[in-house]
Design an enzyme around this catalytic site. Structure first.
Site, PDB file in Angstrom:
ATOM      1  N   ALA A 104       0.832  -1.200   0.000  1.00 33.23           N
ATOM      2  CA  ALA A 104       0.000   0.000   0.000  1.00 33.23           C
ATOM      3  C   ALA A 104       0.865   1.247   0.000  1.00 33.23           C
ATOM      4  O   ALA A 104       2.036   1.214   0.403  1.00 33.23           O
ATOM      5  CB  ALA A 104      -0.935   0.014   1.216  1.00 33.23           C
ATOM      6  N   ASP A 105       0.275   2.332  -0.434  1.00 33.04           N
ATOM      7  CA  ASP A 105       0.931   3.630  -0.364  1.00 33.04           C
ATOM      8  C   ASP A 105      -0.142   4.680  -0.089  1.00 33.04           C
ATOM      9  O   ASP A 105      -1.179   4.706  -0.758  1.00 33.04           O
ATOM     10  CB  ASP A 105       1.663   3.966  -1.672  1.00 33.04           C
ATOM     11  CG  ASP A 105       2.514   5.219  -1.532  1.00 33.04           C
ATOM     12  OD1 ASP A 105       3.515   5.166  -0.789  1.00 33.04           O
ATOM     13  OD2 ASP A 105       2.182   6.249  -2.144  1.00 33.04           O
ATOM     14  N   THR A 106       0.110   5.527   0.904  1.00 35.45           N
ATOM     15  CA  THR A 106      -0.868   6.531   1.324  1.00 35.45           C
ATOM     16  C   THR A 106      -0.321   7.931   1.112  1.00 35.45           C
ATOM     17  O   THR A 106       0.833   8.219   1.466  1.00 35.45           O
ATOM     18  CB  THR A 106      -1.234   6.343   2.813  1.00 35.45           C
ATOM     19  OG1 THR A 106      -1.753   5.028   3.005  1.00 35.45           O
ATOM     20  CG2 THR A 106      -2.276   7.359   3.254  1.00 35.45           C
ATOM     21  N   ALA A 141      -3.464   3.603  -2.132  1.00 34.98           N
ATOM     22  CA  ALA A 141      -3.484   2.571  -3.162  1.00 34.98           C
ATOM     23  C   ALA A 141      -3.178   1.248  -2.485  1.00 34.98           C
ATOM     24  O   ALA A 141      -2.168   1.115  -1.789  1.00 34.98           O
ATOM     25  CB  ALA A 141      -2.448   2.861  -4.240  1.00 34.98           C
TER      26      ALA A 141
END
Length: 224
Positions: A104-106, A141
């Site tokens: 994930a990437d925030t 994501a």
């Protein structure tokens, strides 16, 4: 269920553990992008590489199917989608097992501006001043890789910030909590009272839209 988490985030680890999954952390280096321009340039370069007859130009992280996935996204969504997919692929390439990989990437988006992790306390204070009294987006994501299948989704939550005084900003930054968090705050920690309300997934703001990840993995297991 055993899964591999391609992230060193303790918050993502805790979210996955709370639903009873056996989590192995495999956070590997990946050259992340920070701006829309960088993400767009990378997508253009990937497209050129895959069209090239020269095999030495092919990207070692992404395949052509990944290019199709990334091409669905624009602007800030592309930034976190590119980073999440890259981190997930890097972990999957090393583990080489049938164990599902989650990455994930925030990012925090205010208007058209992406607010990353602050560089120092003064930068953190400046970010909080910008967020004060305004509505911003938190985009995560989430990527699930299982066997030869990949699913990618970008989830957006709208966050309404309270109007912050300089005293409140100074006090919060002095705790040190904002310095390793996108947008300079953590909704699950001491920064909880900076937020008036949210529209959407709370887990998404923490760093991983848990229901989305669960549903993606269940769907991939059904079709493989």
């Amino acid at each position: 269920m055993k899964i591999i988490l391609a992230s060193g985030s303790p918050r993502r680890y805790d979210l996955l553990k709370q639903i009873g999954w056996d989590v192995e952390v495999r956070s590997l280096p990946f050259a992340e992008v920070e701006t829309v321009n960088e993400a767009t340039e990378q997508l253009i370069q990937l497209r050129k590489n895959f069209l090239s007859a020269d095999s030495t130009q092919q990207d070692v992280t992404f395949c052509e199917k990944d290019l199709v996935l990334l091409s669905q996204y624009r602007d800030a969504d592309l930034v976190c989608a590119y980073n999440a997919l890259g981190k997930g692929k890097a972990a999957a390439a090393v583990t080489r097992t049938w164990t599902p990989v989650i990455a994930a990437d925030t990012i925090v988006v205010l208007g058209n501006k992406i607010l990353g992790k602050p560089t120092d306390p003064d930068n953190a204070k400046d970010m909080l001043r910008q967020l004060s009294g305004n509505v911003h987006e938190v985009k995560t994501a989430a990527v699930v890789l299982y066997r030869d299948k990949t699913m990618l989704q970008v989830i957006t939550t709208n966050v309404h910030f309270r109007k912050l005084t300089e005293k409140r900003i100074d006090r919060y930054v002095s705790t040190g909590e904002p310095l390793d968090k996108a947008g300079a705050y953590g909704i699950q920690g001491k920064g909880a009272d900076l937020v008036a309300r949210i529209e959407g997934s709370y887990d998404n703001v923490v760093g991983l839209p848990l229901i989305t990840v669960y549903n993606m993995l269940m769907k991939l297991q059904e079709v493989t």
